[in-house]
Design a protein around this motif. Structure first.
Motif, PDB file in Angstrom:
ATOM      1  N   LYS A  82      17.121  26.410  23.478  1.00 63.78           N
ATOM      2  CA  LYS A  82      16.307  26.343  22.110  1.00 63.78           C
ATOM      3  C   LYS A  82      17.280  26.401  21.060  1.00 63.78           C
ATOM      4  O   LYS A  82      15.809  25.569  19.654  1.00 63.78           O
ATOM      5  N   VAL A  86      15.101  23.906  17.859  1.00 63.55           N
ATOM      6  CA  VAL A  86      15.105  24.421  17.161  1.00 63.55           C
ATOM      7  C   VAL A  86      15.613  23.570  16.086  1.00 63.55           C
ATOM      8  O   VAL A  86      15.483  23.360  14.826  1.00 63.55           O
ATOM      9  N   GLU A  87      17.109  23.500  16.225  1.00 62.65           N
ATOM     10  CA  GLU A  87      17.663  22.832  15.565  1.00 62.65           C
ATOM     11  C   GLU A  87      17.845  21.461  15.072  1.00 62.65           C
ATOM     12  O   GLU A  87      18.166  21.037  14.005  1.00 62.65           O
ATOM     13  N   LEU A  90      12.868  20.772  15.680  1.00 65.02           N
ATOM     14  CA  LEU A  90      12.588  21.660  14.638  1.00 65.02           C
ATOM     15  C   LEU A  90      12.486  21.719  12.893  1.00 65.02           C
ATOM     16  O   LEU A  90      11.748  21.301  12.241  1.00 65.02           O
ATOM     17  N   VAL A  91      13.483  21.902  12.937  1.00 62.55           N
ATOM     18  CA  VAL A  91      14.057  21.673  12.042  1.00 62.55           C
ATOM     19  C   VAL A  91      13.987  20.608  10.809  1.00 62.55           C
ATOM     20  O   VAL A  91      14.088  20.112  10.178  1.00 62.55           O
ATOM     21  N   ARG A  94      10.731  19.978   9.653  1.00 62.63           N
ATOM     22  CA  ARG A  94       9.779  21.186   8.711  1.00 62.63           C
ATOM     23  C   ARG A  94       8.983  21.682   9.455  1.00 62.63           C
ATOM     24  O   ARG A  94       7.868  22.070   9.335  1.00 62.63           O
ATOM     25  N   LEU A  95       9.261  22.045  10.846  1.00 63.90           N
ATOM     26  CA  LEU A  95       8.526  23.015  11.872  1.00 63.90           C
ATOM     27  C   LEU A  95       9.359  24.576  11.954  1.00 63.90           C
ATOM     28  O   LEU A  95       8.729  25.305  12.124  1.00 63.90           O
ATOM     29  N   SER A  96      10.477  24.102  11.233  1.00 68.07           N
ATOM     30  CA  SER A  96      11.263  25.732  12.128  1.00 68.07           C
ATOM     31  C   SER A  96      11.945  25.367  10.617  1.00 68.07           C
ATOM     32  O   SER A  96      12.231  24.503  10.623  1.00 68.07           O
ATOM     33  N   ARG A  97      12.688  27.008  10.135  1.00 65.57           N
ATOM     34  CA  ARG A  97      13.460  27.222   8.974  1.00 65.57           C
ATOM     35  C   ARG A  97      14.926  26.835   9.771  1.00 65.57           C
ATOM     36  O   ARG A  97      15.603  27.246   8.840  1.00 65.57           O
ATOM     37  N   GLY A  98      14.961  27.202  10.965  1.00 65.84           N
ATOM     38  CA  GLY A  98      16.510  27.547  11.906  1.00 65.84           C
ATOM     39  C   GLY A  98      16.285  28.803  12.631  1.00 65.84           C
ATOM     40  O   GLY A  98      15.211  30.183  12.116  1.00 65.84           O
ATOM     41  N   LEU A  99      17.572  29.244  13.076  1.00 67.43           N
ATOM     42  CA  LEU A  99      16.999  29.724  13.971  1.00 67.43           C
ATOM     43  C   LEU A  99      18.319  31.157  13.342  1.00 67.43           C
ATOM     44  O   LEU A  99      17.575  32.534  13.121  1.00 67.43           O
TER      45      LEU A  99
END
Length: 120
Positions: A82, A86-87, A90-91, A94-99
């Motif tokens: 995960k 994510v890191e 996705l980060v 720019r699809l997530s801000r991170g965990l």
């Protein structure tokens, strides 16, 4: 860090080894799993024995907890994948801000009211 990343990437391959062996060779699945389990125990047991001796823990207790090592490995693998997705994927896209979102102070406490002199 590179070693941890390598472990995260290769762990699913290692766990799939008995199934791949059974599918690509003429070995029965039980025999392929037995070979894999023997190799896994040979790789896992020495560090556990060393840690038990170094920390002066009862050897029987450590060996009885060997199944818990595999449960812990499975949980850690899920969270590691995960974090990896994510890191590192996705980060940057720019699809997530991170965990983790770091905030200064404690965001869950209400702001303190100013104390007025003479009121009490």
């Amino acid at each position: 860090m590179l070693l941890a990343l390598l472990e995260i990437l290769t762990a699913p391959l290692w766990w799939a080894t008995p199934f791949v062996l059974a599918a690509t060779t003429d070995q029965p699945p039980a025999l392929a799993f037995a070979w894999w389990a023997g190799a896994e125990l040979l790789l896992t047991t020495p560090p556990l024995l060393y840690a038990a001796r170094r920390r002066k823990l009862p050897l029987a207790t450590v060996l009885l907890n060997v199944p818990c090592v595999y449960a812990t490995k499975a949980v850690n693998l899920v969270y590691a994948w995960k974090a990896l997705i994510v890191e590192l994927l996705l980060v940057p896209l720019r699809l997530s801000r991170g965990l983790t979102v770091y905030e200064k102070g404690r965001a869950d406490t209400p702001a303190a009211r100013p104390v007025l002199p003479g009121v009490g």
